[in-house]
Design an enzyme around this catalytic site. Structure first.
Site, PDB file in Angstrom:
ATOM      1  N   ASN A 168       0.849  -1.195   0.000  1.00 41.39           N
ATOM      2  CA  ASN A 168       0.000   0.000   0.000  1.00 41.39           C
ATOM      3  C   ASN A 168       0.881   1.241   0.000  1.00 41.39           C
ATOM      4  O   ASN A 168       2.101   1.141   0.030  1.00 41.39           O
ATOM      5  CB  ASN A 168      -0.952  -0.024   1.208  1.00 41.39           C
ATOM      6  N   ALA A 176       1.767   1.466  11.544  1.00 44.92           N
ATOM      7  CA  ALA A 176       1.956   0.781  10.254  1.00 44.92           C
ATOM      8  C   ALA A 176       0.625   0.528   9.568  1.00 44.92           C
ATOM      9  O   ALA A 176      -0.400   0.377  10.227  1.00 44.92           O
ATOM     10  CB  ALA A 176       2.672  -0.546  10.481  1.00 44.92           C
ATOM     11  N   LYS A 215       8.828 -17.615 -10.044  1.00 44.75           N
ATOM     12  CA  LYS A 215       8.130 -16.509 -10.694  1.00 44.75           C
ATOM     13  C   LYS A 215       6.948 -17.058 -11.513  1.00 44.75           C
ATOM     14  O   LYS A 215       7.130 -18.015 -12.275  1.00 44.75           O
ATOM     15  CB  LYS A 215       9.119 -15.769 -11.604  1.00 44.75           C
ATOM     16  N   PRO A 226      -3.661 -11.824  10.461  1.00 40.19           N
ATOM     17  CA  PRO A 226      -4.144 -11.587  11.840  1.00 40.19           C
ATOM     18  C   PRO A 226      -4.305 -10.084  12.061  1.00 40.19           C
ATOM     19  O   PRO A 226      -3.541  -9.295  11.501  1.00 40.19           O
ATOM     20  CB  PRO A 226      -3.008 -12.149  12.704  1.00 40.19           C
ATOM     21  N   ASP A 227      -5.290  -9.691  12.839  1.00 44.79           N
ATOM     22  CA  ASP A 227      -5.401  -8.275  13.215  1.00 44.79           C
ATOM     23  C   ASP A 227      -4.487  -8.102  14.427  1.00 44.79           C
ATOM     24  O   ASP A 227      -4.851  -8.455  15.563  1.00 44.79           O
ATOM     25  CB  ASP A 227      -6.862  -7.932  13.544  1.00 44.79           C
ATOM     26  N   ILE A 228      -3.289  -7.588  14.165  1.00 41.98           N
ATOM     27  CA  ILE A 228      -2.258  -7.525  15.219  1.00 41.98           C
ATOM     28  C   ILE A 228      -2.743  -6.656  16.375  1.00 41.98           C
ATOM     29  O   ILE A 228      -2.657  -7.025  17.547  1.00 41.98           O
ATOM     30  CB  ILE A 228      -0.935  -6.953  14.647  1.00 41.98           C
ATOM     31  N   LYS A 283     -14.483   1.740  15.196  1.00 45.87           N
ATOM     32  CA  LYS A 283     -13.239   0.942  15.153  1.00 45.87           C
ATOM     33  C   LYS A 283     -12.571   0.821  16.514  1.00 45.87           C
ATOM     34  O   LYS A 283     -12.105  -0.255  16.882  1.00 45.87           O
ATOM     35  CB  LYS A 283     -12.278   1.556  14.138  1.00 45.87           C
TER      36      LYS A 283
HETATM   37  O1  C5P Z   1      -8.796  -2.288  10.679  1.00 48.39           O
HETATM   38  P1  C5P Z   1      -7.884  -1.217  10.189  1.00 48.39           P
HETATM   39  O2  C5P Z   1      -6.874  -1.749   9.212  1.00 48.39           O
HETATM   40  O3  C5P Z   1      -8.545  -0.002   9.705  1.00 48.39           O
HETATM   41  O4  C5P Z   1      -7.070  -0.769  11.499  1.00 48.39           O
HETATM   42  C1  C5P Z   1      -5.950   0.009  11.459  1.00 48.39           C
HETATM   43  C2  C5P Z   1      -5.110  -0.183  12.693  1.00 48.39           C
HETATM   44  O5  C5P Z   1      -4.974  -1.572  12.952  1.00 48.39           O
HETATM   45  C3  C5P Z   1      -3.695   0.330  12.527  1.00 48.39           C
HETATM   46  O6  C5P Z   1      -3.213   0.743  13.789  1.00 48.39           O
HETATM   47  C4  C5P Z   1      -2.950  -0.890  12.013  1.00 48.39           C
HETATM   48  O7  C5P Z   1      -1.571  -0.809  12.339  1.00 48.39           O
HETATM   49  C5  C5P Z   1      -3.657  -2.034  12.728  1.00 48.39           C
HETATM   50  N1  C5P Z   1      -3.778  -3.281  11.986  1.00 48.39           N
HETATM   51  C6  C5P Z   1      -3.267  -4.431  12.517  1.00 48.39           C
HETATM   52  N2  C5P Z   1      -3.398  -5.629  11.863  1.00 48.39           N
HETATM   53  C7  C5P Z   1      -4.053  -5.700  10.687  1.00 48.39           C
HETATM   54  C8  C5P Z   1      -4.616  -4.538  10.133  1.00 48.39           C
HETATM   55  C9  C5P Z   1      -4.457  -3.349  10.809  1.00 48.39           C
HETATM   56  O8  C5P Z   1      -2.659  -4.373  13.583  1.00 48.39           O
HETATM   57  N3  C5P Z   1      -4.162  -6.871  10.085  1.00 48.39           N
END
Ligand code: C5P
Length: 391
Positions: free
Chosen positions: A208, A270, A284, A301-303, A333
């Protein structure tokens, strides 16, 4: 104003050396203890006697001309609270950038671990020389402050950028550094920066537009406020604190979780990819006659959310980038993620955000918006974010 502080002024061999006599007086008037060291070349422009009288201290020049040998570069470095190198010549800047210690001044610089202000002055063609600019960039990357020379009429007869900046600017920068509150001293802060890179095959990836600038501004600011900073980033950065380069969301997660238990605060600036390629190809991917190919993506994973679930004492700060209904989406959020603060960015605007040096954000807690920060450079925004979190 500066009583109890020792200012170490290093003078190198440029014509602007004569101006430093007045700078010494400014620090003396502010009650600082002033120590002066000169390169041997500087002595062509100012005399030892003048500098000794003004600073009311012995002036150091030669490294090995000390009657009873003691490692002078270490004692000078230990004694001072700040080092100012003014004027800094092309020669000395290049030596400093490459760790060369061939005189007392460059040896002290190398042994100095507190703030350093460098005020270059030189001919404009020397200033514009790419090698000098690379060396200055290297010093900047390592956390040294560079006060750029000004434009004007130069002693060599040229008109251009090269004049030593105003003495007031050097004085003010030193005062600001010496009075910087160490509000984050003892705090361990993990900060993430940049967009994650999710491999498709060995030569292609999904990512991105995140530049990492906000995360880096937060890290630099936390460091200058005394924090123990661990920057986990997808963009390269050379800094005086710990920098760990990672690529994908999974690597970022691993790096954060390794040090999470000990951290006081995690700031997720990030832009983590929400999805990654399910099975990145080891080879490739070849172009075929097919008009379409399909990539299967799986959720990363949503860290941030996970950290909020496993946290014990840590303050957790998330960022969100929205292109519409900023505050409404951000309110939703923060509750979904469970973090302590959420910094909401409006990415529909071109004059702020992503690769810009500027930002305009709102800070939310689970109770709603606590502060809207007006448009400012990312360093100002970073300072205001820490003020909100740590008072
Ligand atoms: O859900 P969204 O991507 O909008 O959330 C953004 C926040 O979540 C940022 O702080 C980003 O660093 C974190 N994030 C994360 N893991 C992901 C996606 C976003 O920790 N897979």
């Amino acid at each position: 104003m500066l009583s109890g502080k020792t200012v170490l002024i290093g003078i190198t061999g440029g014509i602007a050396a004569y101006k430093i006599c007045e700078l010494i007086r400014m620090f003396k008037r502010a009650n600082a203890n002033v120590r002066v060291i000169c390169t041997p070349n500087a002595m062509n422009f100012v005399t030892k006697l003048t500098l000794q009288n003004l600073s009311q201290n012995e002036v150091g020049i030669e490294e090995f001309e000390i009657p009873d040998f003691k490692p002078e570069h270490i004692s000078y470095a230990d004694e001072a609270d700040i080092m100012i190198i003014a004027p800094a010549t092309t020669n000395t800047i290049s030596k400093m950038a490459n760790g060369i210690c061939d005189n007392l001044l460059t040896s002290i610089f190398c042994a100095f671990s507190k703030p350093v202000i460098i005020a270059p002055a030189m001919n404009c063609n020397m200033w514009n020389n790419k090698i000098i600019q690379e060396n200055l960039q290297k010093l900047l990357n390592h956390g040294y402050t560079i006060l750029e020379p000004e434009n004007g009429f130069l002693a060599c007869g040229y008109q251009g950028q090269g004049r030593l900046c105003a003495l007031e600017k050097i004085f003010d920068a030193a005062v600001q550094k010496l009075s910087q509150p160490q509000t984050l001293k003892g705090k361990k802060i993990i900060i993430t920066a940049g967009g994650t890179i999710e491999d498709i095959d060995p030569v292609r990836y999904i990512s991105n537009y995140s530049s990492g600038k906000m995360g880096i501004a937060l890290s630099d600011t936390a460091y200058s406020l005394g924090a123990d900073v661990h920057l986990i980033t997808t963009v390269s950065a050379q800094k005086p604190y710990v920098v760990e380069k990672v690529k994908s969301a999974l690597e970022m997660q691993k790096a954060i979780e390794k040090d999470f238990a000990d951290a006081d605060c995690v700031i997720m600036a990030a832009a983590v990819a929400d999805y990654r390629v399910k099975q990145p190809s080891e080879q490739k991917i070849k172009k075929t006659s097919d008009e379409e190919i399909t990539l299967t993506l799986v959720k990363n994973p949503d860290i941030l959310k996970h950290l909020c679930e496993i946290k014990t004492h840590q303050t957790i700060v998330g960022f969100c980038a929205e292109s519409e209904n900023l505050i409404e989406n951000a309110k939703e959020k923060i509750l979904k993620k469970g973090c302590d603060y959420l910094i909401a960015n409006d990415i529909s605007r071109k004059d702020i955000g992503f690769s810009s040096d500027y930002n305009e954000v709102s800070i939310l807690t689970p109770n709603g918006v606590v502060k809207k920060l007006e448009r400012a450079d990312k360093y100002t925004i970073a300072r205001q974010i820490f003020e909100e979190i740590y008072g």
